[in-house]
Design a protein around this motif. Structure first.
Motif, PDB file in Angstrom:
ATOM      1  N   PHE A 135       0.852  -1.191   0.000  1.00  0.00           N
ATOM      2  CA  PHE A 135       0.000   0.000   0.000  1.00  0.00           C
ATOM      3  C   PHE A 135       0.880   1.231   0.000  1.00  0.00           C
ATOM      4  O   PHE A 135       1.761   1.396   0.863  1.00  0.00           O
ATOM      5  N   HIS A 136       0.662   2.125  -0.983  1.00  0.00           N
ATOM      6  CA  HIS A 136       1.443   3.349  -1.117  1.00  0.00           C
ATOM      7  C   HIS A 136       0.709   4.492  -0.414  1.00  0.00           C
ATOM      8  O   HIS A 136      -0.357   4.939  -0.857  1.00  0.00           O
ATOM      9  N   SER A 144       1.198  -3.087  -7.376  1.00  0.00           N
ATOM     10  CA  SER A 144       2.211  -4.102  -7.655  1.00  0.00           C
ATOM     11  C   SER A 144       3.438  -3.361  -8.169  1.00  0.00           C
ATOM     12  O   SER A 144       3.312  -2.430  -8.981  1.00  0.00           O
ATOM     13  N   PRO A 145       4.628  -3.745  -7.738  1.00  0.00           N
ATOM     14  CA  PRO A 145       5.813  -3.007  -8.164  1.00  0.00           C
ATOM     15  C   PRO A 145       6.053  -3.156  -9.658  1.00  0.00           C
ATOM     16  O   PRO A 145       5.869  -4.236 -10.226  1.00  0.00           O
ATOM     17  N   VAL A 148      11.468  -1.446 -13.975  1.00  0.00           N
ATOM     18  CA  VAL A 148      11.640  -0.745 -15.252  1.00  0.00           C
ATOM     19  C   VAL A 148      13.058  -0.202 -15.388  1.00  0.00           C
ATOM     20  O   VAL A 148      13.818  -0.112 -14.412  1.00  0.00           O
ATOM     21  N   TRP A 149      13.390   0.170 -16.652  1.00  0.00           N
ATOM     22  CA  TRP A 149      14.605   0.947 -16.906  1.00  0.00           C
ATOM     23  C   TRP A 149      14.331   2.416 -16.590  1.00  0.00           C
ATOM     24  O   TRP A 149      13.274   2.939 -16.935  1.00  0.00           O
ATOM     25  N   GLU A 150      15.294   3.048 -15.964  1.00  0.00           N
ATOM     26  CA  GLU A 150      15.079   4.409 -15.471  1.00  0.00           C
ATOM     27  C   GLU A 150      14.851   5.412 -16.588  1.00  0.00           C
ATOM     28  O   GLU A 150      14.051   6.345 -16.431  1.00  0.00           O
ATOM     29  N   HIS A 151      15.507   5.260 -17.732  1.00  0.00           N
ATOM     30  CA  HIS A 151      15.486   6.320 -18.743  1.00  0.00           C
ATOM     31  C   HIS A 151      14.135   6.485 -19.425  1.00  0.00           C
ATOM     32  O   HIS A 151      13.767   7.582 -19.835  1.00  0.00           O
ATOM     33  N   THR A 311       2.200   6.899  -9.430  1.00  0.00           N
ATOM     34  CA  THR A 311       2.975   8.139  -9.466  1.00  0.00           C
ATOM     35  C   THR A 311       4.094   8.130 -10.494  1.00  0.00           C
ATOM     36  O   THR A 311       4.573   9.198 -10.888  1.00  0.00           O
ATOM     37  N   GLY A 312       4.538   6.944 -10.889  1.00  0.00           N
ATOM     38  CA  GLY A 312       5.686   6.854 -11.778  1.00  0.00           C
ATOM     39  C   GLY A 312       7.003   7.173 -11.096  1.00  0.00           C
ATOM     40  O   GLY A 312       8.036   7.280 -11.752  1.00  0.00           O
ATOM     41  N   GLU A 313       6.981   7.313  -9.768  1.00  0.00           N
ATOM     42  CA  GLU A 313       8.174   7.660  -9.026  1.00  0.00           C
ATOM     43  C   GLU A 313       8.826   6.408  -8.437  1.00  0.00           C
ATOM     44  O   GLU A 313       8.147   5.420  -8.144  1.00  0.00           O
TER      45      GLU A 313
END
Length: 335
Positions: A135-136, A144-145, A148-151, A311-313
């Protein structure tokens, strides 16, 4: 045609030109953040102690009760985690015999890697509803996590990046590793908590097995290539490969000593590259990295991260509550 370390020198030179990270020079090994991180966490107990710290455990007796660990084993593991800088020991009272064990900044930064192991176990090793929900708190969402690649936040896929190395990537091989132990192959739980991360460690939770997977992602797939690059005893390698075949991570190809990753095996790439992200930050301070991932499409240097979908963070353990979806014998826990 012969391949691998026993191939003619001209063929090996051609392979090295196209994939310089494939074959180790004689007497050398990879200067790998993944394997160095695993040397710190070589015993699966250490992973589980870190997990319990994220659930709020701080005292020796809390770790012992939740993990059902022998006290001598727990003492040794805590000592190693403190000396490695993942936990700090804080005395309670003037006598100093009672202590709290608290996550350090580097210990907290292992959270994405632990989520990667959990993600893998939820996907491949757990039937039905996973045992743990995330829970965020800031976005007030269950999630769910996303690995991903950061770029560009694209899924972790080895085919979308190149692995580039510097001239100093290879280092002299260390002395043979001390013997390490895997968790029970039957995936029986250790302690009181159902845990898909623990199921992942039950199969791949030793340094040799992770390093075998690492070789696949450097383009190696044959028994002789593994022995050359890892300096691993043939009987130990055969045992690890047999275990991975029996659990569906690998398929044996004919009688030539070659193996192939199954989809289940290929997905081990995701938690592994998250270990590199941690190692780049915490094990290369003052001397820099000798390797990197580079996007095939954009040429940008990138790294593996875990983000919150809403959030994409990047995920921050301080913002995440771990909620058991079972009735644990360990009660009143939240993090």
């Amino acid at each position: 045609m012969l391949k691998g370390p026993d191939a003619p020198a001209s063929l090996r030179a051609a392979a090295a030109a196209s994939r310089p990270d494939k074959f180790a020079p004689p007497g050398c090994e990879r200067d790998s953040e993944i394997s160095d991180t695993l040397q710190i966490l070589v015993d699966p107990w250490r992973f589980l102690i870190i997990r319990e710290a994220f659930f709020g455990a701080e005292r020796f007796n809390e770790f012992a009760a939740r993990l059902c660990m022998p006290r001598a084993t727990l003492t040794k593991a805590l000592t190693n985690l403190v000396s490695s800088g993942l936990l700090e020991s804080v005395s309670l009272g003037s006598g100093g015999s009672w202590k709290r064990y608290l996550l350090t900044d580097s210990g907290r930064d292992l959270f994405p890697a632990l989520l990667g192991l959990m993600w893998y176990g939820d996907k491949w090793l757990w039937d039905g509803i996973p045992p743990l929900a995330l829970f965020h708190e800031p976005s007030r969402t269950w999630f769910s996590p996303l690995l991903v690649w950061e770029h560009d936040h694209s899924p972790l896929n080895p085919r979308t990046v190149k692995f580039e190395i510097d001239p100093g990537y290879w280092r002299a091989r260390d002395e043979p590793l001390a013997r390490t132990y895997r968790m029970d192959r039957a995936r029986q739980a250790r302690g009181l908590r159902p845990c898909s991360m623990e199921r992942t460690l039950a199969v791949v939770g030793d340094r040799w097995t992770f390093m075998i997977f690492q070789e696949f992602f450097h383009g190696n797939s044959r028994f002789d290539e593994f022995t050359h690059n890892l300096g691993i005893a043939s009987n130990v390698l055969a045992s690890r490969l047999e275990n991975l075949v029996s659990h569906g991570f690998l398929e044996k190809q004919g009688d030539g000593g070659a193996y192939r990753l199954t989809p289940k095996g290929r997905d081990t790439y995701c938690p592994m590259v998250l270990l590199k992200t941690w190692g780049d930050r915490w094990l290369r301070q003052g001397r820099g990295t000798t390797s990197r991932f580079v996007s095939v499409s954009t040429g940008e240097t990138t790294r593996a991260i875990v983000i919150v979908p809403a959030t994409g963070e990047p995920v921050d353990p301080a913002d995440v509550r771990l909620v058991p979806l079972y009735l644990p014998e360990v009660s009143g826990e939240s993090s």
